[in-house]
Design a protein around this motif. Structure first.
Motif, short mmCIF file in Angstrom:
data_model
loop_
_atom_site.label_atom_id
_atom_site.label_comp_id
_atom_site.label_asym_id
_atom_site.label_seq_id
_atom_site.Cartn_x
_atom_site.Cartn_y
_atom_site.Cartn_z
N GLY A 173 87.76 97.31 39.30
CA GLY A 173 86.67 96.35 39.12
C GLY A 173 87.18 95.01 38.61
O GLY A 173 86.75 93.95 39.06
N LEU A 174 88.13 95.07 37.71
CA LEU A 174 88.68 93.86 37.09
C LEU A 174 89.47 93.05 38.11
O LEU A 174 89.34 91.83 38.19
CB LEU A 174 89.59 94.26 35.91
CG LEU A 174 90.25 93.13 35.14
CD1 LEU A 174 89.20 92.39 34.32
CD2 LEU A 174 91.34 93.67 34.21
N VAL A 179 89.32 101.94 24.56
CA VAL A 179 88.09 102.32 23.88
C VAL A 179 87.09 102.88 24.89
O VAL A 179 87.02 102.43 26.03
CB VAL A 179 87.50 101.11 23.12
CG1 VAL A 179 87.16 99.96 24.07
CG2 VAL A 179 86.28 101.50 22.32
N GLY A 180 86.31 103.87 24.48
CA GLY A 180 85.26 104.39 25.34
C GLY A 180 85.36 105.87 25.61
O GLY A 180 85.42 106.70 24.71
N ASP A 194 86.04 102.22 31.14
CA ASP A 194 85.30 101.94 32.39
C ASP A 194 85.95 100.79 33.16
O ASP A 194 85.83 100.72 34.38
CB ASP A 194 83.83 101.59 32.09
CG ASP A 194 83.06 102.80 31.56
OD1 ASP A 194 82.22 102.61 30.68
OD2 ASP A 194 83.32 103.92 32.03
N VAL A 195 86.64 99.90 32.43
CA VAL A 195 87.38 98.82 33.08
C VAL A 195 88.73 99.37 33.58
O VAL A 195 89.16 99.05 34.68
CB VAL A 195 87.60 97.65 32.10
CG1 VAL A 195 88.65 96.68 32.60
CG2 VAL A 195 86.28 96.91 31.86
N ASP A 224 90.06 95.36 23.19
CA ASP A 224 88.93 96.21 23.55
C ASP A 224 88.84 96.48 25.05
O ASP A 224 87.74 96.47 25.61
CB ASP A 224 87.60 95.57 23.07
CG ASP A 224 87.56 95.41 21.55
OD1 ASP A 224 87.11 94.33 21.09
OD2 ASP A 224 87.98 96.33 20.83
N PRO A 234 83.99 104.54 36.75
CA PRO A 234 83.45 105.89 36.97
C PRO A 234 83.38 106.30 38.44
O PRO A 234 83.52 107.48 38.75
CB PRO A 234 82.04 105.82 36.36
CG PRO A 234 82.09 104.70 35.40
CD PRO A 234 83.10 103.73 35.90
N ASN A 265 88.24 98.66 27.79
CA ASN A 265 87.62 99.99 27.73
C ASN A 265 87.93 100.83 28.97
O ASN A 265 88.42 100.34 30.00
CB ASN A 265 86.11 99.84 27.52
CG ASN A 265 85.41 99.20 28.70
OD1 ASN A 265 85.30 99.79 29.77
ND2 ASN A 265 84.94 97.97 28.53
#
Lengths: 425, 162
Positions: free
Chosen positions: B42-43, B65-66, B20-21, B16, B25, B18
């Motif tokens: 970010g990760l 996903v997303g 955004d990861v 999963d 944005p 996604n």
């Protein structure tokens, strides 16, 4: 051969080109775009000297950068509007609201239609019986030029809603419940076919909330089989009846069938950092909240604003909370103004903002900082989406958001709080 | 990448993962340099600078996903990620990847995910549809169907427009 609802819709739209195994070529009824994702295809469209296949079937809305909060975004916004005008897009909605809400308020969105959009929440039009799905810019560029796309015929999961939605719950809680049933990929590549067999019927706003979050289960379509409620909505909006409805065959093949008794539903919350991380509100205790957000295509309709106003009844929100309300469209905003909802929420301490996506995708109008904990009616609480990597977002209904704004905490345990009796959950 | 092989180091991710990861944005932009720098920022903000052309991402279920935002695909392509191998892909992400010629393959056996070593070099053999690492039996990948192949051969969806 018996067919599900979406297979009937797809078969009506076959373009007559050869099938490529599991894939079919379909003609679309409408195409939806917005300022962010259309911007990504302008160069490709122009360098290939493409033309829009039918400008009367295209609806564009500048919902991400309305109004632009930076120079960069102003450039993207202007480029988008210039492109739309130069290419003759017939339905260009500037500063009118979030594209998905603007679409369902428009006669282009008809039950039984096949709609593509340059945004994953295009699926929301399924609330009105449209087979609608989101795609990326390259797919949209292709569809804009040809009026067609390639699709794998999805299998369907039949979801039947029964019983009676409790007054303390809304379509939003139904959507969160579906997330707990399916998780983030339980309906992957499939059509969620919703049957409303509830005692009183789910209102159209609730149907849009449910269809909106269907994409978070991995679904391609999230569609309500049209009925009298659909007809009433279309009549009121268009001043005319919709075309005769398609219905799935009684013996249509489904890969899964789920019966949901809504009478047993209670307010639900999705905790960081997944929309599928769902538990009853009553499982949450004394979580300090700094931001409350009502808005987005998932939860910015009149029903949501009204639920928040009814929950707060003009009482002031907690001193530690900043409460942002963004109606999903200008039409919703005007209705809320006329009915006194805006004034009531302002009395409580809400800050209103222009109909647009706002903080949902970390864009503007309330982005989160490192220490922020937000309760929100938006559809995704993925880590880092609404702002800082360390910020935390809980997804909930408008009523639950308003309640947390008043208490200053996300807390589901009925208890005395500062000498006031809490509302019975 | 030559026509039959993709070679690079393996980077492993879970289930999963996604969009955004994959691409936060705030890195949405029409500027390629901004888009390129945002990959997994970010990760792990050190990840993108360490990537080498041809590197292979290996992921669990429901990768991508997303959101439908194609900036995540553009970032992967700008960073010259050679291929993505996963137990399964989210549908919009898979479409976006196919349409832009980014090679995505599903593992035939989900259990093979555990056999692939992060950090070690690997080769994705496009003819044999297998991922090979030194000293291990090859991991079998689902061959792309004729439809997807046609788009890849053309170089992308828009290239199929007459």
């Amino acid at each position: 051969m018996p067919k599900t609802y979406c297979h009937k819709v797809i078969d009506r739209h076959l373009s007559g080109r050869a099938d490529d195994g599991p894939y079919c070529d379909v003609a679309i009824d409408a195409l939806l775009g917005h300022d962010a994702t259309i911007g990504l295809l302008i160069d490709a469209f122009r360098t290939r000297d493409l033309k829009i296949w039918d400008s009367g079937k295209v609806l564009f809305a500048n919902d991400h950068f309305s109004s632009p909060a930076s120079i960069d975004r102003a450039e993207i916004s202007n480029r988008f509007i210039d492109f739309a005008r130069q290419e003759g897009v017939e339905h260009l909605m500037i500063d009118r609201g979030i594209c998905h809400q603007v679409l369902v308020e428009h006669a282009l969105c008809q039950p039984g239609s096949l709609i593509l959009g340059a945004d994953s929440h295009t699926i929301m039009a399924g609330g009105l019986g449209a087979c609608a799905t989101g795609m990326g810019s390259t797919d949209i560029c292709y569809a804009l030029a040809t009026g067609r796309t390639w699709l794998r015929r999805p299998e369907s999961i039949k979801v039947v809603f029964k019983g009676r939605l409790p007054t303390r719950c809304s379509g939003r809680d139904i959507a969160l419940m579906l997330m707990s049933v399916f998780g983030e990929d339980g309906a992957s590549y499939r059509c969620l076919e919703f049957h409303d067999e509830t005692d009183n019927g789910l209102c159209q706003d609730d149907r849009f909330s449910v269809a909106n979050m269907a994409v978070e289960t991995g679904a391609k379509f999230g569609v309500f089989v049209p009925d009298a409620i659909t007809r009433d909505y279309c009549r009121a909006r268009d001043g005319a009846d919709p075309a005769p409805f398609l219905r799935p065959d009684a013996d249509a093949p489904y890969v899964q069938a789920v019966d949901v008794d809504l009478s047993r539903l209670s307010p639900l919350v999705a905790a960081p950092w997944s929309p599928a991380n769902v538990a009853p509100l009553t499982d949450h205790h004394a979580i300090p909240v700094t931001r409350a957000f009502i808005g987005s295509c998932a939860g910015g309709r009149l029903r949501d604003l009204e639920d928040a106003a009814n929950e707060l009844r003009g009482e002031k929100i907690h001193a530690n909370v900043r409460f942002t309300v963004i109606p999903a469209s200008m039409a919703v905003y005007r209705e809320a103004l006329k009915s006194g909802i805006v004034e009531s929420l302002l009395d409580s301490g809400a800050v209103f903002n222009a109909p647009s996506c706002g903080p949902c995708g970390g864009i503007d109008k309330g982005v989160l900082g490192r220490s922020d904990v937000c309760v929100s009616t938006s559809n995704r609480n993925f880590r880092g989406r609404m702002g800082h990597w360390e910020s935390r977002t809980y997804l909930a209904s408008a009523r639950t958001v308003a309640r947390a704004a008043r208490l200053g905490v996300l807390d589901g345990a009925p208890a005395q709080v500062a000498g006031k009796e809490t509302v019975n959950l | 990448m030559n026509k039959t092989h993709i070679e690079g180091a393996v980077w492993k991710f879970g289930d999963d993962v996604n969009t955004d990861v994959i691409h936060p944005p705030q890195f949405f932009s029409l500027d390629d340099e901004v888009v390129k720098s945002g990959l997994f920022n970010g990760l792990d903000s050190t990840l993108q600078p360490r990537l080498r052309p041809g590197d292979i991402f290996v992921a669990g279920r429901n990768f991508g996903v997303g959101s439908s935002r194609e900036t995540s695909i553009r970032s992967l392509i700008l960073n010259r990620v050679g291929a993505i191998v996963a137990i399964s892909f989210a549908r919009i992400f898979f479409r976006n990847a196919v349409n832009n010629g980014l090679r995505c393959f599903e593992l035939i056996a989900a259990d093979d995910f555990g056999r692939i070593d992060a950090g070690a070099p690997a080769v994705v053999d496009l003819d044999a549809c297998a991922l090979r690492q030194a000293g291990k039996t090859p991991v079998r990948l689902h061959p792309p169907n004729a439809f997807v192949n046609r788009i890849w051969e053309a170089g992308g969806l828009l290239e199929t427009l007459a």
